[in-house]
Structures are given as structure tokens and as C-alpha cells.
Design a protein around this motif. Structure first.
Motif, short mmCIF file in Angstrom:
data_model
loop_
_atom_site.label_atom_id
_atom_site.label_comp_id
_atom_site.label_asym_id
_atom_site.label_seq_id
_atom_site.Cartn_x
_atom_site.Cartn_y
_atom_site.Cartn_z
N UNK A 198 -3.27 40.41 7.80
CA UNK A 198 -2.97 39.31 6.89
C UNK A 198 -3.59 37.97 7.25
N UNK A 199 -4.43 37.91 8.29
CA UNK A 199 -5.05 36.65 8.66
C UNK A 199 -6.08 36.25 7.61
N UNK A 200 -6.02 34.99 7.16
CA UNK A 200 -6.96 34.48 6.17
C UNK A 200 -7.47 33.10 6.58
N UNK A 201 -8.75 32.84 6.33
CA UNK A 201 -9.36 31.55 6.63
C UNK A 201 -9.88 30.91 5.35
N UNK A 202 -9.59 29.63 5.20
CA UNK A 202 -10.04 28.86 4.04
C UNK A 202 -10.79 27.63 4.53
N UNK A 203 -11.91 27.32 3.90
CA UNK A 203 -12.63 26.09 4.19
C UNK A 203 -12.18 25.01 3.22
N UNK A 204 -11.61 23.94 3.76
CA UNK A 204 -11.12 22.82 2.96
C UNK A 204 -12.28 21.95 2.52
N UNK A 205 -13.22 21.72 3.43
CA UNK A 205 -14.36 20.85 3.15
C UNK A 205 -15.54 21.28 4.00
N UNK A 206 -16.68 21.47 3.36
CA UNK A 206 -17.94 21.73 4.05
C UNK A 206 -18.95 20.71 3.52
N UNK A 207 -19.50 19.86 4.38
CA UNK A 207 -20.35 18.77 3.87
C UNK A 207 -21.64 19.28 3.25
N UNK A 208 -21.95 18.71 2.10
CA UNK A 208 -23.24 18.97 1.49
C UNK A 208 -24.30 18.06 2.08
N UNK A 209 -25.51 18.18 1.58
CA UNK A 209 -26.63 17.43 2.15
C UNK A 209 -26.42 15.92 2.04
N UNK A 210 -25.69 15.46 1.02
CA UNK A 210 -25.49 14.03 0.81
C UNK A 210 -24.19 13.51 1.41
N UNK A 211 -23.42 14.40 2.04
CA UNK A 211 -22.14 14.00 2.63
C UNK A 211 -22.31 13.62 4.09
N UNK A 212 -21.34 12.85 4.62
CA UNK A 212 -21.28 12.65 6.06
C UNK A 212 -21.05 13.98 6.73
N UNK A 213 -21.70 14.18 7.89
CA UNK A 213 -21.79 15.52 8.48
C UNK A 213 -20.82 15.78 9.63
N UNK A 214 -20.07 14.77 10.06
CA UNK A 214 -19.17 14.96 11.20
C UNK A 214 -17.72 14.91 10.75
N UNK A 215 -16.91 15.89 11.20
CA UNK A 215 -15.47 15.88 10.98
C UNK A 215 -14.79 16.30 12.28
N UNK A 216 -13.54 15.87 12.44
CA UNK A 216 -12.75 16.33 13.59
C UNK A 216 -11.30 15.93 13.38
N UNK A 217 -10.40 16.55 14.15
CA UNK A 217 -8.99 16.18 14.16
C UNK A 217 -8.25 16.57 12.90
N UNK A 218 -8.42 17.79 12.43
CA UNK A 218 -7.78 18.20 11.17
C UNK A 218 -6.29 18.45 11.40
N UNK A 219 -5.44 17.77 10.61
CA UNK A 219 -3.99 17.85 10.75
C UNK A 219 -3.36 18.14 9.39
N UNK A 220 -2.39 19.05 9.37
CA UNK A 220 -1.74 19.46 8.13
C UNK A 220 -0.32 18.93 8.04
N UNK A 221 0.15 18.75 6.80
CA UNK A 221 1.57 18.57 6.52
C UNK A 221 1.85 19.06 5.11
N UNK A 222 3.13 19.33 4.84
CA UNK A 222 3.57 19.73 3.51
C UNK A 222 4.42 18.60 2.93
N UNK A 223 4.18 18.27 1.65
CA UNK A 223 4.91 17.17 1.02
C UNK A 223 5.05 17.46 -0.47
N UNK A 224 6.30 17.55 -0.92
CA UNK A 224 6.63 17.77 -2.33
C UNK A 224 5.84 18.92 -2.93
N UNK A 225 5.85 20.04 -2.20
CA UNK A 225 5.27 21.28 -2.70
C UNK A 225 3.77 21.42 -2.54
N UNK A 226 3.13 20.43 -1.93
CA UNK A 226 1.68 20.48 -1.74
C UNK A 226 1.33 20.44 -0.26
N UNK A 227 0.15 20.94 0.06
CA UNK A 227 -0.35 20.92 1.43
C UNK A 227 -1.39 19.81 1.55
#
Length: 352
Positions: free
Chosen positions: A12-41
Motif C-alpha cells: 500500500x505504499x504510494x508516492x505523490x509529487x506535490x511540485x516538480x520545477x519546470x524550466x522556468x521555475x526556481x529549482x531548489x526546494x527543501x524542508x517540506x512539512x505537512x499539516x491537515x486543516x479543515x479537511x485539506x492537506x
């Protein structure tokens, strides 16, 4: 064995990509943190053009109703000529969502900062940034760790890297939103050189007997987790010790499943390689004797660009129990925002 550590992937393990930068996007990300609020992630992270902690670094977030389809990132801060911002995580009481924002002024020496926050009632409209306050009303002069959460007593426990420099200390408050009332827990740091303590970037879980156990990255050189414990709700802590748990010298992700199972998610490698991604579990929080593979290098994206502090791996894990799953968030190669979720039924140890 370096690829999987000999571990098996639970069903049952599943992986989802939330954001993958395109050529015109900034290319560095780090420190991804989750929370749930009013039924949304919600997912929060720091973003920059190509280098870690660059002057243009901003804090952004994205939203999902199902954990699979995600909105475009929305900025919580703007580039700042006097320094930069990094993300400090979330807290919510169900009615108000708090986003913590770490502020790193260029004028602070040795390098350090303080924490601010913004609040929202709907996850879209946000208050102005204000300083997080200590119990005496003064600003919290430290860099906020990204996963404050509640002890069974209701008290919020977290950690901050206090000025001067980055001195890792447990902190606690009885304010459910975490915007005021913070105290620094009593803990003797291990001997260290320079302005950064050995204890860095921790997380914590609750042991079966109610003790809080905080696990740290060891910036002093070892590739094992450091740990300290508190039996009074975060007020006083034992002196940290080196444990037998391997670590990749990275940010920690720890907590408890609904049945009390204690877990730590990350890369228990004992070397600098932040791969594979795994979760280790314990029935009682004292003996971690089961481990499960979440991702190996076999399905890791190729690193697309270069930048300061960028290298292959699953970086800076954090975690959240959501919809009967443990969801582990991280930055793949510090380029892609990814989440891997595993059903609680596959890893719970105490009957749920």
C-alpha cells in the motif's frame, strides 16, 4: 544492501509529487512539512533559484483535498534585502492555521535568527507576520524546528536553535497555537566547538510511559541519532547521549501512530547518503525493532541541476498521520516536493 538496507516495502505504499520545477521555475526546494486543516492537506517548504539558503529564499505552500492533486505554490514571504526566510512548520487548533516563518537577518552574528508567524481561518487569507513570543512577552530569538506537536498532556513541545549562533534546545508552551508562552526546557548540551551545538534539527515522540523522547541530528561528527528524554512534559531533559540508531546526519521526523506505536522516518544509513527512505517502529518507544522500506534509489528521480548543498537523496524528512496513513514528506534531490504514504495497518505495532 546500500540501496534498500535489506528492508522490504510494506503493501500500500504510494508516492505523490506535490511540485516538480519546470524550466522556468526556481529549482531548489527543501524542508517540506505537512499539516491537515479543515479537511485539506497543506504542504509548506522553502524555495530559491538554485542554491540552499540563498538571499531570495521564500516560504511557499500548496494545498490538496485528496493528497494527490495539488494547487500551485503560494508564497507566504517575499524576497528580503536584509536576509532571507525559511519555513518553520505549522500548528492548528482546527479553527486557526498557523504558519511559522524563520527569519535570518544578515546583521546577526554569529549566524542565527528568530521566528515569526502568520494565521489564517480559511487557509487562503493570512494575517501580517508577527513575532512568536516567549512566556515573558519577549520575541523567541531562535530558529523554530518544523514539527511542534502536542504531548498527551496537551502541552506543545518543540525545539529551537537559540541565539547566539544555533544552540539546539527543547522548548514548550501551553498555548495550543504556539504563538506565545514559550519556555526553554532545561537541557545540558554536549561539549562542542564553534557556534553550532552537536544537537541539531530534532523531532520527538512519546514513550509508552509518557516520557517525551527528543532525537537530534549529531552535528558533531557521528552518524547516529542523539537522544534526550523528559518525564515532566518538556520542562527538564536529560543530557543527550549517542544512541545505536544510525542516521544520515539530517533533519529528524518522529512521532506516534494512533495506537501508540513510536516511529522515526528518514534514512538510517550511518553515512552521508540520504537514501533509501525508511520508517523504523517501536511498540513502547524504547526498543525500535522493526523497519520498513518506503523508497529506494531504484525509483529516485535524476538530479536535474546543480546548486549549493544539492545532491541526490531524500532530504529533510517530516511526517504526519493523515487519513489512516503515515505520510512522510521530503525533498528529492532538493528539487522535487514529494510525499510517500504508508497505511497504518501495515506498520502499527499495538493492535490497530
Amino acid at each position: 544492501m546500500r540501496d534498500t538496507l535489506g528492508l522490504e516495502t510494506p503493501p500500500g505504499v504510494e508516492t505523490v509529487t506535490v511540485f516538480a520545477p519546470g524550466a522556468d521555475d526556481w529549482q531548489f526546494v527543501n524542508g517540506i512539512v505537512l499539516t491537515a486543516f479543515k479537511g485539506k492537506l497543506y504542504a509548506q517548504w522553502q524555495s530559491s533559484k538554485k542554491d540552499e539558503d540563498a538571499t531570495e529564499t521564500v516560504v511557499v505552500y500548496a494545498v490538496s483535498e485528496d493528497g494527490e492533486s495539488w494547487s500551485k505554490p503560494v508564497a507566504l514571504t517575499a524576497p528580503w534585502n536584509g536576509g532571507y526566510h525559511s519555513n518553520g512548520g505549522w500548528l492548528t487548533d482546527g479553527e486557526t492555521l498557523v504558519a511559522f516563518l524563520n527569519t535570518w537577518p544578515d546583521t546577526v552574528s554569529p549566524r542565527g535568527g528568530h521566528v515569526e508567524y502568520r494565521t489564517s481561518k480559511d487557509g487562503e487569507t493570512w494575517s501580517k507576520a508577527r513575532p512568536v513570543l516567549m512566556a515573558d512577552g519577549s520575541p523567541l530569538m531562535g530558529i523554530f524546528e518544523q514539527d511542534p506537536h502536542a504531548h498527551s498532556s496537551g502541552r506543545i513541545i518543540n525545539a529551537a536553535h537559540m541565539q547566539p549562533g544555533l544552540t539546539g534546545k527543547p522548548i514548550y508552551t501551553d498555548d495550543p497555537l504556539g504563538i506565545s508562552g514559550w519556555h526553554v526546557g532545561e537541557m545540558e548540551n554536549l561539549p562542542h566547538e564553534g557556534d553550532i551545538t552537536r544537537e541539531l534539527e530534532p523531532s520527538w515522540y512519546e514513550r509508552a510511559d509518557g516520557a517525551a523522547v527528543m532525537v537530534f541530528r549529531d552535528q558533531g561528527g557521528s552518524f547516529v541519532k542523539l537522544a534526550a528524554e523528559s518525564t515532566d512534559g518538556g520542562g527538564t531533559w536529560t543530557k543527550p547521549v549517542e544512541t545505536e540508531m544510525p542516521d544520515a546526519r539530517t533533519k529528524q521526523a518522529a512521532g506516534n501512530l494512533p495506537d501508540g506505536t513510536a516511529y522515526m522516518a528518514g534514512s538510517p544509513t550511518g553515512h552521508k547518503g540520504r537514501f533509501p527512505l525508511a520508517v523504523v517502529t517501536s511498540k513502547d518507544g524504547a526498543h525500535f525493532d522493526a523497519a520498513f522500506l518506503l523508497r529506494s534509489t531504484g525509483d529516485m528521480q535524476e538530479q536535474r541541476g546543480e546548486g549549493r548543498a544539492k545532491r541526490p537523496g531524500y532530504h529533510y524528512t517530516k511526517s504526519l498521520v493523515w487519513n489512516d496513513r503515515l505520510c512522510v514528506s521530503y525533498a528529492t534531490n532538493k528539487e522535487d516536493v514529494d510525499i510517500t504514504c504508508v497505511p497504518l495497518s501495515a506498520i502499527s505495532r499495538n493492535g490497530e
